[in-house]
Design a protein around this motif. Structure first.
Motif, mmCIF file in Angstrom:
data_model
loop_
_atom_site.group_PDB
_atom_site.id
_atom_site.type_symbol
_atom_site.label_atom_id
_atom_site.label_comp_id
_atom_site.label_asym_id
_atom_site.label_seq_id
_atom_site.Cartn_x
_atom_site.Cartn_y
_atom_site.Cartn_z
ATOM 1 N N GLY A 115 0.816 -1.200 0.000
ATOM 2 C CA GLY A 115 0.000 0.000 0.000
ATOM 3 C C GLY A 115 0.851 1.250 0.000
ATOM 4 N N SER A 116 0.416 2.270 -0.721
ATOM 5 C CA SER A 116 1.107 3.552 -0.769
ATOM 6 C C SER A 116 0.084 4.619 -1.132
ATOM 7 C CB SER A 116 2.229 3.520 -1.812
ATOM 8 O OG SER A 116 2.738 4.813 -2.043
ATOM 9 N N PRO A 117 0.000 5.703 -0.356
ATOM 10 C CA PRO A 117 -1.034 6.717 -0.637
ATOM 11 C C PRO A 117 -0.880 7.389 -1.991
ATOM 12 C CG PRO A 117 0.531 7.511 1.011
ATOM 13 C CD PRO A 117 0.801 6.046 0.830
ATOM 14 N N ASP A 118 0.351 7.473 -2.505
ATOM 15 C CA ASP A 118 0.553 8.124 -3.793
ATOM 16 C C ASP A 118 1.041 7.156 -4.869
ATOM 17 O OD1 ASP A 118 3.099 7.639 -2.914
ATOM 18 O OD2 ASP A 118 3.721 9.732 -2.815
ATOM 19 N N CYS A 119 1.052 5.860 -4.548
ATOM 20 C CA CYS A 119 1.436 4.786 -5.479
ATOM 21 C C CYS A 119 2.936 4.732 -5.769
ATOM 22 C CB CYS A 119 0.673 4.891 -6.800
ATOM 23 S SG CYS A 119 -1.099 4.589 -6.609
ATOM 24 N N TYR A 120 3.726 5.605 -5.166
ATOM 25 C CA TYR A 120 5.175 5.587 -5.363
ATOM 26 C C TYR A 120 5.833 4.617 -4.379
ATOM 27 C CZ TYR A 120 5.153 9.563 -8.581
ATOM 28 O OH TYR A 120 4.965 10.375 -9.660
ATOM 29 N N GLY A 121 7.172 4.626 -4.366
ATOM 30 C CA GLY A 121 7.916 3.794 -3.435
ATOM 31 C C GLY A 121 7.928 4.392 -2.036
ATOM 32 N N THR A 122 8.701 3.772 -1.154
ATOM 33 C CA THR A 122 8.806 4.243 0.213
ATOM 34 C C THR A 122 10.192 4.836 0.468
ATOM 35 O OG1 THR A 122 8.877 3.563 2.540
ATOM 36 C CG2 THR A 122 9.388 1.881 0.910
ATOM 37 N N PRO A 123 10.278 5.975 1.175
ATOM 38 C CA PRO A 123 11.593 6.554 1.472
ATOM 39 C C PRO A 123 12.321 5.839 2.600
ATOM 40 C CG PRO A 123 9.882 7.905 2.439
ATOM 41 C CD PRO A 123 9.180 6.848 1.634
ATOM 42 N N SER A 124 11.667 4.865 3.215
ATOM 43 C CA SER A 124 12.285 4.149 4.343
ATOM 44 C C SER A 124 12.729 2.748 3.955
ATOM 45 C CB SER A 124 11.306 4.079 5.518
ATOM 46 O OG SER A 124 10.079 3.482 5.119
ATOM 47 N N GLY A 125 13.016 2.531 2.680
ATOM 48 C CA GLY A 125 13.413 1.213 2.213
ATOM 49 C C GLY A 125 14.747 0.756 2.772
ATOM 50 N N ALA A 126 14.917 -0.557 2.867
ATOM 51 C CA ALA A 126 16.111 -1.140 3.479
ATOM 52 C C ALA A 126 17.388 -0.839 2.718
ATOM 53 C CB ALA A 126 15.935 -2.658 3.605
ATOM 54 N N CYS A 127 17.287 -0.450 1.445
ATOM 55 C CA CYS A 127 18.492 -0.133 0.679
ATOM 56 C C CYS A 127 19.125 1.181 1.112
ATOM 57 C CB CYS A 127 18.169 -0.080 -0.814
ATOM 58 S SG CYS A 127 17.836 -1.710 -1.535
ATOM 59 N N GLY A 128 18.371 2.039 1.808
ATOM 60 C CA GLY A 128 18.934 3.297 2.274
ATOM 61 C C GLY A 128 18.934 4.403 1.246
ATOM 62 N N PHE A 129 18.111 4.266 0.203
ATOM 63 C CA PHE A 129 18.074 5.279 -0.847
ATOM 64 C C PHE A 129 17.311 6.538 -0.441
ATOM 65 C CE2 PHE A 129 18.522 1.654 -4.077
ATOM 66 C CZ PHE A 129 19.868 1.906 -4.271
ATOM 67 N N LEU A 134 5.861 -5.154 -5.270
ATOM 68 C CA LEU A 134 5.954 -3.998 -6.137
ATOM 69 C C LEU A 134 5.235 -2.785 -5.543
ATOM 70 C CD1 LEU A 134 5.029 -5.807 -9.485
ATOM 71 C CD2 LEU A 134 7.324 -5.281 -8.668
ATOM 72 N N SER A 135 5.703 -1.607 -5.913
ATOM 73 C CA SER A 135 4.919 -0.411 -5.613
ATOM 74 C C SER A 135 3.611 -0.508 -6.403
ATOM 75 C CB SER A 135 5.687 0.846 -6.021
ATOM 76 O OG SER A 135 5.824 0.918 -7.428
ATOM 77 N N PRO A 136 2.524 0.100 -5.918
ATOM 78 C CA PRO A 136 1.266 0.045 -6.677
ATOM 79 C C PRO A 136 1.424 0.554 -8.107
ATOM 80 C CG PRO A 136 0.879 0.901 -4.476
ATOM 81 C CD PRO A 136 2.371 0.813 -4.639
ATOM 82 N N ARG A 137 2.263 1.551 -8.281
ATOM 83 C CA ARG A 137 2.508 2.106 -9.617
ATOM 84 C C ARG A 137 3.091 1.042 -10.541
ATOM 85 N NH1 ARG A 137 2.540 7.528 -10.444
ATOM 86 N NH2 ARG A 137 3.548 8.341 -12.310
ATOM 87 N N ALA A 138 4.046 0.266 -10.029
ATOM 88 C CA ALA A 138 4.660 -0.789 -10.829
ATOM 89 C C ALA A 138 3.698 -1.947 -11.054
ATOM 90 C CB ALA A 138 5.937 -1.279 -10.149
ATOM 91 N N PHE A 139 2.929 -2.309 -10.007
ATOM 92 C CA PHE A 139 1.988 -3.421 -10.135
ATOM 93 C C PHE A 139 0.952 -3.121 -11.216
ATOM 94 C CE2 PHE A 139 -1.389 -6.355 -8.909
ATOM 95 C CZ PHE A 139 -0.680 -7.483 -8.510
ATOM 96 N N ALA A 140 0.506 -1.867 -11.287
ATOM 97 C CA ALA A 140 -0.474 -1.495 -12.304
ATOM 98 C C ALA A 140 0.104 -1.653 -13.704
ATOM 99 C CB ALA A 140 -0.935 -0.061 -12.083
ATOM 100 N N LYS A 141 1.439 -1.482 -13.844
ATOM 101 C CA LYS A 141 2.075 -1.607 -15.160
ATOM 102 C C LYS A 141 2.036 -3.046 -15.676
ATOM 103 C CE LYS A 141 3.743 2.578 -16.093
ATOM 104 N NZ LYS A 141 5.152 2.903 -15.833
ATOM 105 N N LEU A 142 1.787 -4.005 -14.799
ATOM 106 C CA LEU A 142 1.692 -5.392 -15.245
ATOM 107 C C LEU A 142 0.466 -5.625 -16.122
ATOM 108 C CD1 LEU A 142 2.506 -7.331 -11.931
ATOM 109 C CD2 LEU A 142 4.097 -6.705 -13.751
#
Length: 252
Positions: free
Chosen positions: A37-51, A112-120
């Motif tokens: 889940g994501s309110p804006d369909c983007y990724g999360t800024p708290s991801g484990a990769c540290g990006f 996947l982020s919702p944005r990416a899942f929709a691209k499927l």
């Protein structure tokens, strides 16, 4: 923050089967994928990769958390083509995603982020695909391409504290390349000193060298196995946390 069990937009639905890890003739691997889940369909800024925020919006928010493909952080920043296999709802090309997080969803390889899942999905069938919660997919690693950023950048992580603690993230790494080692030149000792992989794609060092930072990193992938890439002025003498510094390095 790592992703674990997800609550999709249409409720917390997570029925997953064991992935079939067998390759097809065109080098795709069969697996399963879900989304978070994501309110804006983007990724999360708290991801484990540290990006951080880069991990939320990179690749226009088409990002993913992965399980075994995370590879203790060396898989951060890798790019994959993911396509689902239901011919009624799924497009032929699927989604192209960048790994920005670690997560497990009952043996799924991708969250996947919702944005990416929709691209499927085919046009106008994303709603039906979301209702499944989990789908069968094929995936393969592909070269990362950033049309507006075709050179590597060194971002000083927000947790850095000048001049006592330096943490960096190497971003916009093109091709199919993993960063395996990062070292800084220690002028007073006349030797290269290794940085520690703090977590994900974040490399750090206490008491870094003074002055302009000379850096080299080892690459494993499309540019060669174990190749060293050296940057004489990777960071200025007075580097700042949160700033990304350009280079003229192209990796394909």
């Amino acid at each position: 923050m790592e992703i674990s069990v997800k609550c999709p937009i249409f409720g917390c639905l997570l029925l997953v089967l064991l992935p079939m890890l067998c390759s097809s003739q065109d080098n795709f691997v069969y697996s399963r994928a879900t989304y978070y889940g994501s309110p804006d369909c983007y990724g999360t800024p708290s991801g484990a990769c540290g990006f951080g925020d880069f991990g939320r919006t990179v690749n226009d928010g088409n990002v993913a958390a992965v399980s075994y493909l995370y590879r203790n952080g060396s898989g951060c920043g890798a790019c994959y083509q993911v396509r689902c296999t239901n011919p009624t709802y799924c497009s032929d090309s699927g989604a192209y995603v960048v790994v920005t997080d670690h997560g497990e969803g009952d043996y799924t390889d991708f969250i996947l982020s919702p944005r990416a899942f929709a691209k499927l999905a085919h046009p106008n069938t994303a709603f039906e695909l979301f209702s499944y919660g989990v789908v069968d997919v094929q995936f393969r690693r592909v070269s990362c391409q950033y049309p507006n950023y075709n050179t590597v950048k060194f971002k000083v992580h927000e947790h850095s504290r000048y001049p006592d603690y330096l943490a960096i993230v190497i971003i916009y790494v093109g091709g199919q390349n993993d960063i395996t080692v990062v070292e800084l030149w220690q002028e007073d000792c006349n030797e290269w000193k290794g940085m520690r992989r703090s977590h994900g794609a974040v490399w750090d060092m206490a008491n870094p060298p003074k002055g302009d930072i000379k850096l080299r990193f080892q690459v494993s992938g499309s540019v060669g196995y174990g190749r060293w890439v050296m940057v004489t002025n990777a960071l200025p003498s007075y580097w700042k946390a949160g700033i990304a510094y350009d280079t003229d390095i192209h990796l394909y």
